[in-house]
Design an enzyme around this catalytic site. Sequence first.
Site, mmCIF file in Angstrom:
data_model
loop_
_atom_site.group_PDB
_atom_site.id
_atom_site.type_symbol
_atom_site.label_atom_id
_atom_site.label_comp_id
_atom_site.label_asym_id
_atom_site.label_seq_id
_atom_site.Cartn_x
_atom_site.Cartn_y
_atom_site.Cartn_z
ATOM 1 N N TYR A 119 0.585 -1.374 -0.444
ATOM 2 C CA TYR A 119 0.156 -0.020 -0.116
ATOM 3 C C TYR A 119 0.700 1.360 -0.397
ATOM 4 O O TYR A 119 2.059 1.311 0.831
ATOM 5 C CB TYR A 119 -0.956 -0.099 1.321
ATOM 6 C CG TYR A 119 -1.646 1.587 1.286
ATOM 7 C CD1 TYR A 119 -3.007 1.496 0.998
ATOM 8 C CD2 TYR A 119 -1.962 2.729 2.058
ATOM 9 C CE1 TYR A 119 -3.615 2.752 1.075
ATOM 10 C CE2 TYR A 119 -2.106 3.581 2.574
ATOM 11 C CZ TYR A 119 -3.290 4.024 1.443
ATOM 12 O OH TYR A 119 -3.858 5.072 2.338
ATOM 13 N N GLU A 142 -3.256 7.347 -3.951
ATOM 14 C CA GLU A 142 -3.556 5.979 -3.260
ATOM 15 C C GLU A 142 -3.175 5.103 -4.281
ATOM 16 O O GLU A 142 -3.740 4.704 -5.332
ATOM 17 C CB GLU A 142 -4.510 6.065 -2.758
ATOM 18 C CG GLU A 142 -4.952 4.468 -2.285
ATOM 19 C CD GLU A 142 -5.633 4.109 -0.998
ATOM 20 O OE1 GLU A 142 -5.415 4.787 -0.376
ATOM 21 O OE2 GLU A 142 -6.761 3.893 -1.968
#
Length: 387
Positions: free
Chosen positions: A107, A195
């Site tokens: 992530y 993101e």
Amino acid sequence: MKIHEYQAVNLFKEYGLPVPEGKLAESEEEAVKLSEGFTPCVLKAQVHSGGRGKAGGVKAARNTEEVRDAAEKLFGMRLVTRQTGPEGKIVRKVLLSETVDVVREFYVSITTDNESGNPVLMMSSDGGTEIEETAKLHPEKILRIPVSVTEGYKNYQGILAADFLGLEGENRKELQSVLKGLVRLYGEKDCSLAEINPLVIDGNGKLMCLDAKINFDDNALFRHPEIAELRDPQEEDPREYEASQTGLNYIHLNGNIGCLVNGAGLAMATMDEIHAYGGEPANFLDVGGSATSEKVKAAFRLLLSDKNVRAIFVNIFGGIMHCDTIAEGIIRAVSETKLELPLIVRLEGTNSEEGRKMLRESGLAIIPAEDMKDGAIKAVKAAGGRV
Ligand code: GDP
Ligand code: MN
């Protein structure tokens, strides 16, 4: 403002981030046609929400038949994810994305840190899952590094990041290049979130961005017409979209007291005051410092389109805005919309006497409030809440 994954992927590409090949389909037939010579591929529902994978919005297809199958299921589907609320989002576009073998998932994101007010780079080797979960259960698995959009990416940030994720060899350099691009994109385009979840090591041992999510700071959109163009009105709350078109600052909430206030600070204070007496605001609505009676009317229409609203609280402090203008707008709006809900009005400031007199003489059933506290108490009572 949010954009779709396929649009974010294009921006990633522009900034040199590694992304799989993709093709956008707007119908089942188009998906089938585009998939020729492109299978195996992954079909991904394009809606403004994360958590699509778990909700059935991401489907792998090995051949044209499977593409047809997946496209048939996806187009028109009401995708309900943890982020959409129970009403879900209708799928109108599908991204066909080159299939990537996944060896490891990470992530990576940049967002504004609420505490410092500065951008922060966040990463975790717990990729693919929702970061909120990881943050709650295993905060030690997340690394946060402050970044500066004016100074840009620094090598030490990439070194810390690569160490934390346990990357070696070429992957370290690749990560540095990804972070460098992401920091530049975040700053240059005035993002509020950029993101990559997941960033993966693929079957060839290379880093690849398997998902792309970007949100932008609405207040900076005027600097980026090319970004503003990416807006998809169909993805937005219709009330919030209408508000943005009429210059009203509206955010839908889940309570039952409709609020109409001038100034963002006063609007926040009004919501606090309602909470303090046990009520729940149905919205945040700032009509701005120079609202016309037209704007007030549009604001009433917005409030009334929310079926949860049981009472309306108008809280105006007239500075530049004159209270008689507001009163005129209220009277017109109430008569034209045939308002039947209790309406509590607090008018203070410039021309407040004239404004109050107009409301009294209008013959309309308006409940006057002495001040903000009195108004909040009356609104909570009228909506049937605790006081
Ligand atoms: P999200 O659920 O809305 O965040 O959508 P994603 O784009 O992240 O897709 C969900 C999950 O599908 C990802 O976390 C990946 O694990 C998986 N996925 C997506 N594309 C591929 C692919 O090409 N290959 C493999 N193996 N998995 C994929
Ligand atoms: Mn994802």
